[in-house]
Design a protein around this motif. Structure first.
Motif, PDB file in Angstrom:
ATOM      1  N   UNK A 346     -16.778  -4.904  -4.355  1.00  0.00           N
ATOM      2  CA  UNK A 346     -15.453  -5.857  -5.123  1.00  0.00           C
ATOM      3  C   UNK A 346     -15.816  -7.127  -5.195  1.00  0.00           C
ATOM      4  N   UNK A 347     -15.204  -8.001  -6.359  1.00  0.00           N
ATOM      5  CA  UNK A 347     -15.321  -9.336  -6.474  1.00  0.00           C
ATOM      6  C   UNK A 347     -14.206 -10.389  -6.027  1.00  0.00           C
ATOM      7  N   UNK A 348     -13.245  -9.652  -5.472  1.00  0.00           N
ATOM      8  CA  UNK A 348     -11.890 -10.272  -5.196  1.00  0.00           C
ATOM      9  C   UNK A 348     -11.591 -10.180  -3.921  1.00  0.00           C
ATOM     10  N   UNK A 349     -10.861 -11.320  -3.313  1.00  0.00           N
ATOM     11  CA  UNK A 349     -10.281 -11.219  -1.685  1.00  0.00           C
ATOM     12  C   UNK A 349      -9.540 -10.154  -1.604  1.00  0.00           C
ATOM     13  N   UNK A 350      -9.742  -9.476  -0.487  1.00  0.00           N
ATOM     14  CA  UNK A 350      -9.094  -8.271  -0.304  1.00  0.00           C
ATOM     15  C   UNK A 350      -8.587  -8.211   1.234  1.00  0.00           C
ATOM     16  N   UNK A 351      -7.393  -7.144   1.403  1.00  0.00           N
ATOM     17  CA  UNK A 351      -7.000  -7.057   2.667  1.00  0.00           C
ATOM     18  C   UNK A 351      -7.375  -5.449   2.930  1.00  0.00           C
ATOM     19  N   UNK A 352      -8.280  -4.996   3.843  1.00  0.00           N
ATOM     20  CA  UNK A 352      -8.721  -3.637   3.850  1.00  0.00           C
ATOM     21  C   UNK A 352      -7.433  -2.532   4.442  1.00  0.00           C
ATOM     22  N   UNK A 353      -6.917  -2.849   5.483  1.00  0.00           N
ATOM     23  CA  UNK A 353      -5.848  -1.957   5.763  1.00  0.00           C
ATOM     24  C   UNK A 353      -4.624  -2.775   6.105  1.00  0.00           C
ATOM     25  N   UNK A 354      -3.502  -2.050   6.091  1.00  0.00           N
ATOM     26  CA  UNK A 354      -2.181  -2.825   6.429  1.00  0.00           C
ATOM     27  C   UNK A 354      -1.953  -2.655   8.171  1.00  0.00           C
ATOM     28  N   UNK A 355      -0.863  -3.003   8.551  1.00  0.00           N
ATOM     29  CA  UNK A 355      -0.773  -2.798   9.946  1.00  0.00           C
ATOM     30  C   UNK A 355      -0.385  -1.590  10.051  1.00  0.00           C
ATOM     31  N   UNK A 463      -3.022   7.203   3.025  1.00  0.00           N
ATOM     32  CA  UNK A 463      -3.359   7.084   4.231  1.00  0.00           C
ATOM     33  C   UNK A 463      -3.434   8.095   5.100  1.00  0.00           C
ATOM     34  N   UNK A 464      -3.609   7.996   6.587  1.00  0.00           N
ATOM     35  CA  UNK A 464      -3.874   9.071   7.361  1.00  0.00           C
ATOM     36  C   UNK A 464      -3.449   8.585   8.774  1.00  0.00           C
ATOM     37  N   UNK A 465      -3.010   9.532   9.721  1.00  0.00           N
ATOM     38  CA  UNK A 465      -3.029   9.382  11.051  1.00  0.00           C
ATOM     39  C   UNK A 465      -4.249   9.557  11.769  1.00  0.00           C
ATOM     40  N   UNK A 466      -4.751   8.528  12.229  1.00  0.00           N
ATOM     41  CA  UNK A 466      -6.132   8.569  12.918  1.00  0.00           C
ATOM     42  C   UNK A 466      -6.311   7.597  13.781  1.00  0.00           C
ATOM     43  N   UNK A 486      -2.374   6.477  15.138  1.00  0.00           N
ATOM     44  CA  UNK A 486      -2.163   5.326  14.508  1.00  0.00           C
ATOM     45  C   UNK A 486      -2.208   5.864  12.900  1.00  0.00           C
ATOM     46  N   UNK A 487      -1.082   5.335  12.110  1.00  0.00           N
ATOM     47  CA  UNK A 487      -1.205   5.393  10.767  1.00  0.00           C
ATOM     48  C   UNK A 487      -2.241   4.399  10.159  1.00  0.00           C
ATOM     49  N   UNK A 488      -3.329   4.827   9.594  1.00  0.00           N
ATOM     50  CA  UNK A 488      -4.261   4.094   8.953  1.00  0.00           C
ATOM     51  C   UNK A 488      -4.059   4.000   7.371  1.00  0.00           C
ATOM     52  N   UNK A 489      -3.745   3.155   6.799  1.00  0.00           N
ATOM     53  CA  UNK A 489      -3.573   3.118   5.603  1.00  0.00           C
ATOM     54  C   UNK A 489      -3.890   1.885   4.730  1.00  0.00           C
ATOM     55  N   UNK A 490      -4.538   1.981   3.277  1.00  0.00           N
ATOM     56  CA  UNK A 490      -4.749   0.486   2.374  1.00  0.00           C
ATOM     57  C   UNK A 490      -3.367   0.178   2.016  1.00  0.00           C
ATOM     58  N   UNK A 491      -3.359  -1.133   1.586  1.00  0.00           N
ATOM     59  CA  UNK A 491      -2.214  -1.627   1.132  1.00  0.00           C
ATOM     60  C   UNK A 491      -1.915  -1.475  -0.414  1.00  0.00           C
ATOM     61  N   UNK A 492      -1.904  -0.042  -0.647  1.00  0.00           N
ATOM     62  CA  UNK A 492      -1.542   0.626  -1.809  1.00  0.00           C
ATOM     63  C   UNK A 492      -0.817   1.974  -1.714  1.00  0.00           C
ATOM     64  N   UNK A 493      -0.094   2.284  -2.438  1.00  0.00           N
ATOM     65  CA  UNK A 493       0.686   3.485  -2.382  1.00  0.00           C
ATOM     66  C   UNK A 493       0.786   4.237  -3.737  1.00  0.00           C
TER      67      UNK A 493
END
Length: 533
Positions: A346-355, A463-466, A486-493
């Motif tokens: 990516x060439x943009x700033x990013x947040x990889x996972x949500x809380x 996302x997934x629970x892992x 833990x629910x592991x998910x990107x900040x996208x839905x």
């Protein structure tokens, strides 16, 4: 002193043998209906207590009914393996791929384990593929290469297709998609067969070649059998010829350096000794360097930063115009690795996972303080309790009636790597693209960074629970169940929920292409590149 030591050693061995005998008796005897129903209740209670998204894909009323029906279906005593066969399909109704049920297996004494290490079961040298409703031999690491490409008709007189369809009910993808099932059964058929049948010394398989049938017995054989046979035919003249010449100091040094380099490369690329493959692979396709190809089999084997750094340095140096990332059959792995890889894509700033949503303020303590945890770990956990508990409490917070865990490293907004690739990108995916590989794909799909080719991923877009896991052993049957915490998910839905990352271009491999080693998906991408250039 020696006598005391020998006495303690003898007592330890006797206790170990007694433990093995007790376990084997426990899993083979018939358990009462009441005790098995208690196991069902305790498992469901554990899932409700620890799984943060238990009713994400299956409504509570439906799941309550499934577990209640399971209890009612247990009307007579069963042994542990029979109970596993009834339990696994119900747990699969949770539709969370990281919730898995392991079958019970026979334990062996130290002497038996030592003897078993000297042997191998020929059946486990077979790699399978389930295509077009049939089970095929994809590869065979044994001596009979003619088995490759043959259809498996029966195993110990049971139809292979019936076994496959049965095993597919004993695990789940994330959500509602079905692409994982055929792919995962291909990858793990021998494991499911072992869970179903237990330890075997031999089995008979019937194969189909064109219109004719033939059978073969697979046995548990000595690992060195082949070597011993070869040793018998070597004569003394051959031995004289094979005698190594005396090496110079420079030649010895060169060999030493070569071994050292090979060891470093094996770590960097993640060498898989049994299959003689690398986890991480990089190359250029074609005569020039305009197409780079990276095949990642998992995100869980060895150090990774040097590999990605060197690969993208090569891409930068070659001014590569097209990049293919192959995530087919990648079952996932470390968040840290996919986060690091994404920084190059990516060439943009990013947040990889949500809380991450969790069920407790101390998820790491719940993870290792389980009834499957060795007592030594529990003691260590008790000593470290103040530190771990404080760490967990500082990392978690309550919001809107739910508890969330914060991964500082992966939750914060980061900048892309300076070597980030800006050219045209393709991603190859299939049903076995799961967990971490699906999470990485979600980022690339959401940001329209790549063209996806293949089939829908087995892992969910949302996302997934892992993250971390808890393993729980049922008291009576001794069946073990593993669940993510833990629910592991990107900040996208995406909507609707419960589906994977879908390809922009659906390309499916068929039996003919598979047996001729024609890579249908990769060839489509290469043709698309050359057609447009």
């Amino acid at each position: 002193m020696n006598k005391v030591f020998l006495s303690f050693l003898l007592l330890f061995l006797l206790a170990s043998c007694k433990s093995v005998k007790k376990h084997n008796e426990q899993i083979t005897k018939l358990h009462s209906v009441f005790d098995l129903q208690e196991d069902v209740d305790k498992l469901y209670s554990q899932l409700k207590k620890h799984h943060p998204k238990l009713y994400q894909y299956t409504a509570k009323e439906t799941l309550d009914f499934k577990f209640d029906s399971l209890k009612k279906s247990i009307s007579q005593p069963l042994d542990s393996r029979s109970f596993y066969k009834k339990l696994a399909p119900v747990v699969a109704e949770v539709k969370q791929g990281h919730v898995s049920v392991g079958s019970v297996s026979k334990w062996f004494t130290k002497r038996e384990r030592k003897a078993l290490k000297k042997k191998k079961f020929e059946f486990y040298d077979l790699d399978f593929e389930y295509l077009e409703g049939k089970l095929w031999v994809k590869d065979y690491r044994g001596k009979d290469s003619t088995l490759v490409g043959k259809e498996v008709v029966n195993i110990n007189d049971e139809p292979a297709s019936k076994l496959v369809e049965t095993y597919k009910t004993r695990f789940a993808s994330d959500g509602y998609n079905k692409t994982l099932h055929d792919r995962f059964i291909s990858k793990g058929f021998s494991v499911f067969y072992y869970r179903d049948k237990g330890y075997l010394d031999s089995l008979k398989m019937t194969f189909k070649s064109k219109d004719s049938l033939f059978s073969k017995i697979f046995r548990r054989i000595e690992k060195d059998e082949k070597k011993e046979k070869n040793d018998k035919v070597i004569d003394t003249v051959s031995l004289e010829k094979a005698k190594p010449k005396k090496l110079t100091k420079e030649e010895k040094q060169a060999i030493k350096l070569a071994k050292k380099k090979r060891k470093k490369d094996n770590r960097k690329f993640g060498y898989l000794g049994k299959r003689k493959q690398y986890t991480r692979n990089f190359s250029f396709k074609g005569k020039d360097s305009t197409v780079a190809y990276m095949k990642i089999r998992s995100f869980s084997n060895g150090p990774y930063k040097k590999f990605y750094k060197e690969s993208f340095e090569k891409i930068e140096s070659a001014k590569t115009e097209h990049f293919i990332l192959d995530l087919r059959d990648n079952g996932g792995g470390r968040i840290s690795e996919i986060d690091y890889l994404y920084s190059y894509l990516t060439d943009k700033d990013y947040q990889f996972i949500a809380e991450s949503e969790v069920k407790t303020r101390t998820p790491f303590l719940k993870s290792f303080m389980s009834n499957t945890t060795p007592n030594s770990i529990k003691v260590a956990g008790g000593l470290l309790f103040p530190i771990v508990a404080t760490h967990n409490l500082l990392k978690t917070r309550k919001r809107d009636g739910k508890i969330y865990y914060k991964f500082n490293k992966h939750n914060k907004v980061k900048k892309p790597n300076k070597l980030n690739y800006k050219g045209k990108m393709y991603v190859l995916i299939n049903g076995n693209s799961f967990s971490a590989s699906s999470l990485l794909s979600t980022h690339l799909k959401a940001n329209k960074r790549a063209t996806f080719v293949g089939e829908e991923t087995g892992g969910a877009y949302n996302g997934t629970v892992a993250g971390i896991y808890k393993s729980y052993q049922l008291p009576t049957s001794k069946v073990k169940v593993r669940m993510g915490l833990m629910q592991i998910e990107a900040p996208y839905k995406q909507t609707p929920d419960g589906y994977g990352i879908k390809p922009d271009v659906e390309v499916l491999q068929n039996v003919k292409d598979s047996q001729s080693d024609f890579d249908t998906e990769l060839e489509w991408v290469l043709n698309d590149i050359y057609k447009n250039n």
